[in-house]
Design a protein around this motif. Sequence first.
Motif, PDB file in Angstrom:
ATOM      1  N   LEU A  38      -1.827  -0.874   4.532  1.00 49.28           N
ATOM      2  CA  LEU A  38      -1.053  -1.884   5.249  1.00 49.28           C
ATOM      3  C   LEU A  38      -0.149  -1.263   6.290  1.00 49.28           C
ATOM      4  CD1 LEU A  38      -0.009  -4.282   2.359  1.00 49.28           C
ATOM      5  CD2 LEU A  38      -1.382  -4.899   4.336  1.00 49.28           C
ATOM      6  N   THR A  39       0.423  -0.112   5.980  1.00 52.85           N
ATOM      7  CA  THR A  39       1.396   0.458   6.897  1.00 52.85           C
ATOM      8  C   THR A  39       0.771   0.961   8.179  1.00 52.85           C
ATOM      9  OG1 THR A  39       1.203   2.628   5.862  1.00 52.85           O
ATOM     10  CG2 THR A  39       2.922   1.163   5.024  1.00 52.85           C
ATOM     11  N   GLY A  40      -0.419   1.566   8.086  1.00 53.64           N
ATOM     12  CA  GLY A  40      -1.065   2.070   9.277  1.00 53.64           C
ATOM     13  C   GLY A  40      -0.253   3.150   9.960  1.00 53.64           C
ATOM     14  N   THR A  41       0.515   3.941   9.197  1.00 52.80           N
ATOM     15  CA  THR A  41       1.357   4.972   9.780  1.00 52.80           C
ATOM     16  C   THR A  41       1.369   6.190   8.891  1.00 52.80           C
ATOM     17  OG1 THR A  41       3.626   5.541  10.420  1.00 52.80           O
ATOM     18  CG2 THR A  41       3.368   3.944   8.653  1.00 52.80           C
ATOM     19  N   ALA A  42       1.620   7.348   9.480  1.00 51.84           N
ATOM     20  CA  ALA A  42       1.685   8.586   8.711  1.00 51.84           C
ATOM     21  C   ALA A  42       3.087   8.845   8.184  1.00 51.84           C
ATOM     22  CB  ALA A  42       1.224   9.752   9.598  1.00 51.84           C
ATOM     23  N   ASP A  43       3.981   7.933   8.401  1.00 52.27           N
ATOM     24  CA  ASP A  43       5.359   8.111   7.964  1.00 52.27           C
ATOM     25  C   ASP A  43       5.430   7.980   6.453  1.00 52.27           C
ATOM     26  OD1 ASP A  43       8.546   6.607   8.985  1.00 52.27           O
ATOM     27  OD2 ASP A  43       8.060   8.032   7.413  1.00 52.27           O
ATOM     28  N   SER A  44       5.480   9.095   5.751  1.00 53.32           N
ATOM     29  CA  SER A  44       5.468   9.073   4.288  1.00 53.32           C
ATOM     30  C   SER A  44       6.720   8.443   3.721  1.00 53.32           C
ATOM     31  CB  SER A  44       5.298  10.498   3.744  1.00 53.32           C
ATOM     32  OG  SER A  44       6.370  11.328   4.171  1.00 53.32           O
ATOM     33  N   GLN A  45       7.844   8.599   4.394  1.00 57.47           N
ATOM     34  CA  GLN A  45       9.085   8.010   3.891  1.00 57.47           C
ATOM     35  C   GLN A  45       9.044   6.489   3.978  1.00 57.47           C
ATOM     36  OE1 GLN A  45      11.778  10.233   6.432  1.00 57.47           O
ATOM     37  NE2 GLN A  45      12.401  11.535   4.725  1.00 57.47           N
ATOM     38  N   ARG A  46       8.511   5.967   5.072  1.00 55.44           N
ATOM     39  CA  ARG A  46       8.373   4.520   5.186  1.00 55.44           C
ATOM     40  C   ARG A  46       7.377   4.001   4.154  1.00 55.44           C
ATOM     41  NH1 ARG A  46       9.822   0.730   8.839  1.00 55.44           N
ATOM     42  NH2 ARG A  46      10.427   2.231  10.437  1.00 55.44           N
ATOM     43  N   ASN A  47       6.274   4.737   3.952  1.00 56.97           N
ATOM     44  CA  ASN A  47       5.311   4.357   2.927  1.00 56.97           C
ATOM     45  C   ASN A  47       5.963   4.295   1.555  1.00 56.97           C
ATOM     46  OD1 ASN A  47       3.266   4.241   4.808  1.00 56.97           O
ATOM     47  ND2 ASN A  47       2.503   6.299   4.369  1.00 56.97           N
ATOM     48  N   ALA A  48       6.782   5.284   1.261  1.00 60.35           N
ATOM     49  CA  ALA A  48       7.444   5.341  -0.043  1.00 60.35           C
ATOM     50  C   ALA A  48       8.399   4.167  -0.226  1.00 60.35           C
ATOM     51  CB  ALA A  48       8.187   6.666  -0.195  1.00 60.35           C
ATOM     52  N   ARG A  49       9.136   3.814   0.830  1.00 58.18           N
ATOM     53  CA  ARG A  49      10.053   2.677   0.740  1.00 58.18           C
ATOM     54  C   ARG A  49       9.291   1.374   0.538  1.00 58.18           C
ATOM     55  NH1 ARG A  49      12.505   5.502   5.010  1.00 58.18           N
ATOM     56  NH2 ARG A  49      11.528   4.104   6.533  1.00 58.18           N
ATOM     57  N   LEU A  50       8.190   1.206   1.273  1.00 56.34           N
ATOM     58  CA  LEU A  50       7.416  -0.018   1.156  1.00 56.34           C
ATOM     59  C   LEU A  50       6.801  -0.142  -0.239  1.00 56.34           C
ATOM     60  CD1 LEU A  50       6.459  -2.537   2.633  1.00 56.34           C
ATOM     61  CD2 LEU A  50       4.487  -1.248   3.440  1.00 56.34           C
ATOM     62  N   ALA A  51       6.288   0.972  -0.744  1.00 54.42           N
ATOM     63  CA  ALA A  51       5.725   0.954  -2.095  1.00 54.42           C
ATOM     64  C   ALA A  51       6.805   0.652  -3.129  1.00 54.42           C
ATOM     65  CB  ALA A  51       5.069   2.299  -2.395  1.00 54.42           C
ATOM     66  N   PRO A  70      -5.469  -6.761   4.712  1.00 54.86           N
ATOM     67  CA  PRO A  70      -5.351  -5.599   5.613  1.00 54.86           C
ATOM     68  C   PRO A  70      -4.170  -5.636   6.578  1.00 54.86           C
ATOM     69  CG  PRO A  70      -7.641  -6.217   5.390  1.00 54.86           C
ATOM     70  CD  PRO A  70      -6.848  -7.273   4.667  1.00 54.86           C
ATOM     71  N   SER A  71      -3.776  -6.816   7.077  1.00 49.92           N
ATOM     72  CA  SER A  71      -2.700  -6.847   8.070  1.00 49.92           C
ATOM     73  C   SER A  71      -1.651  -7.917   7.781  1.00 49.92           C
ATOM     74  CB  SER A  71      -3.281  -7.068   9.465  1.00 49.92           C
ATOM     75  OG  SER A  71      -3.988  -8.296   9.503  1.00 49.92           O
ATOM     76  N   PHE A  72      -1.648  -8.451   6.569  1.00 53.05           N
ATOM     77  CA  PHE A  72      -0.649  -9.462   6.230  1.00 53.05           C
ATOM     78  C   PHE A  72      -0.553  -9.621   4.719  1.00 53.05           C
ATOM     79  CE2 PHE A  72      -4.697 -11.629   6.799  1.00 53.05           C
ATOM     80  CZ  PHE A  72      -4.784 -12.472   5.699  1.00 53.05           C
ATOM     81  N   LEU A  73       0.497 -10.293   4.284  1.00 51.78           N
ATOM     82  CA  LEU A  73       0.660 -10.710   2.901  1.00 51.78           C
ATOM     83  C   LEU A  73       0.479 -12.223   2.851  1.00 51.78           C
ATOM     84  CD1 LEU A  73       3.873  -8.683   1.924  1.00 51.78           C
ATOM     85  CD2 LEU A  73       1.476  -7.987   1.709  1.00 51.78           C
ATOM     86  N   ARG A  74      -0.156 -12.720   1.793  1.00 47.75           N
ATOM     87  CA  ARG A  74      -0.382 -14.158   1.657  1.00 47.75           C
ATOM     88  C   ARG A  74       0.198 -14.638   0.329  1.00 47.75           C
ATOM     89  NH1 ARG A  74      -6.353 -16.040   2.255  1.00 47.75           N
ATOM     90  NH2 ARG A  74      -5.807 -15.947   4.472  1.00 47.75           N
ATOM     91  N   CYS A  75       0.910 -15.750   0.392  1.00 46.31           N
ATOM     92  CA  CYS A  75       1.470 -16.339  -0.824  1.00 46.31           C
ATOM     93  C   CYS A  75       0.342 -16.881  -1.692  1.00 46.31           C
ATOM     94  CB  CYS A  75       2.456 -17.444  -0.479  1.00 46.31           C
ATOM     95  SG  CYS A  75       3.125 -18.284  -1.938  1.00 46.31           S
ATOM     96  N   SER A  76       0.390 -16.565  -2.988  1.00 43.03           N
ATOM     97  CA  SER A  76      -0.653 -17.020  -3.912  1.00 43.03           C
ATOM     98  C   SER A  76      -0.533 -18.506  -4.226  1.00 43.03           C
ATOM     99  CB  SER A  76      -0.573 -16.218  -5.211  1.00 43.03           C
ATOM    100  OG  SER A  76       0.697 -16.414  -5.836  1.00 43.03           O
ATOM    101  N   SER A  77       0.584 -19.135  -3.840  1.00 42.33           N
ATOM    102  CA  SER A  77       0.783 -20.542  -4.150  1.00 42.33           C
ATOM    103  C   SER A  77       0.692 -21.426  -2.901  1.00 42.33           C
ATOM    104  CB  SER A  77       2.136 -20.758  -4.831  1.00 42.33           C
ATOM    105  OG  SER A  77       2.390 -22.118  -5.081  1.00 42.33           O
ATOM    106  N   CYS A  78       1.567 -21.174  -1.935  1.00 43.77           N
ATOM    107  CA  CYS A  78       1.609 -22.052  -0.754  1.00 43.77           C
ATOM    108  C   CYS A  78       0.749 -21.542   0.404  1.00 43.77           C
ATOM    109  CB  CYS A  78       3.055 -22.249  -0.290  1.00 43.77           C
ATOM    110  SG  CYS A  78       3.815 -20.774   0.433  1.00 43.77           S
ATOM    111  N   SER A  79       0.153 -20.346   0.247  1.00 48.08           N
ATOM    112  CA  SER A  79      -0.754 -19.742   1.235  1.00 48.08           C
ATOM    113  C   SER A  79      -0.083 -19.340   2.545  1.00 48.08           C
ATOM    114  CB  SER A  79      -1.941 -20.677   1.554  1.00 48.08           C
ATOM    115  OG  SER A  79      -2.697 -20.908   0.383  1.00 48.08           O
ATOM    116  N   ALA A  80       1.252 -19.297   2.569  1.00 47.95           N
ATOM    117  CA  ALA A  80       1.948 -18.797   3.761  1.00 47.95           C
ATOM    118  C   ALA A  80       1.570 -17.335   3.985  1.00 47.95           C
ATOM    119  CB  ALA A  80       3.454 -18.931   3.582  1.00 47.95           C
TER     120      ALA A  80
END
Length: 336
Positions: A38-51, A70-80
């Motif tokens: 999802l991050t699409g970046t080599a920034d390991s610190q940002r990856n660690a924060r997101l995880a 791959p490029s978004f998060l989707r709500c399992s209930s309201c599908s936002a």
Amino acid sequence: MQNVPHGRILWYPGQLTPNASVEATAAYQTVKLNVLRLTGTADSQRNARLAKVRGALCCPACRADLLDFPSFLRCSSCSAEYPVRDGKIYFIEVPNATDELDSVKYRLKKALGKAYYSVGIAVFAPTFPFNYRAAVLRFVEPDKQLVIDIGAGNHRIDQRIVTIDLFDYVATDIVCDLSSLPFRDESVDAFISRSVLEHVPRLTQICKNLARATRKNGLAAHLIPFMFPFHASPHDYQRLTHIGAATLFPGFELLEQRNATGPFTLLTLLLTELFAVIFSLGNERPKAFLYLTFCLIFFPIKFLDFPFVGRPSMLGIAPTIFTVTRKTRSQTPCPL
């Protein structure tokens, strides 16, 4: 790749036990790979924060679990759907700055990056330089805890702390609105902020939501103005006395409170604001630039605050107050 409802996962990377089940191990690896993809970046610190923060996130609209794509998060209930770009999660569309001074500050933050804070704020701003980072790290352990800096702007005080903001700065991890907080109940160890809570409408409701998302024994550490001129970013709604700041969060007890700035900061602020108003002739556009000009003239006065900072007797006239409280009891979940 299989989609995993991360909202149900309450552990962080590296916390699987040696006896973890095959299913748990597989889920962990899927989460890890999804986060990195999802991050699409080599920034390991940002990856660690997101995880680290991923398991605490939920849909801000209905508080249901979120699914990875791959490029978004989707709500399992309201599908936002919420975009993920360059390692950042966007729960809202980024608004435009509307106040003239705020617009100038926004452009300076984007252009100067860290220098805006290390030089512009610490040296030339009209407020005594308060070591916000040191004050926060006395109470939290970012290696072990999930700490969220709300309204952090373009200033990251620690690479281990997750930042959220209404605007899309380089240092922002999650773009969201505090009125629709994307965190699960009792999922965050500490929320911190520096001169942010005066800018939010419906402060009582927002503080209830911050308290809702804070774990029991979790912390709230906030620097809030009291004797301070109006300053929109993008709006300015309230000031709090030290008593108001100490009782802001329901179910929290006071741990520490001190004035971060003193009477000479107050004098510097008043002089800067007064001269900017007089010489701008009531016109907001030149006032924004004149304000910054008079900051350069009057800023040395603030350093006379040194013997007056951190004194309980100065809380009644303090321009800014740093307050740390701890959650002592759970509360009824806030309505959406």
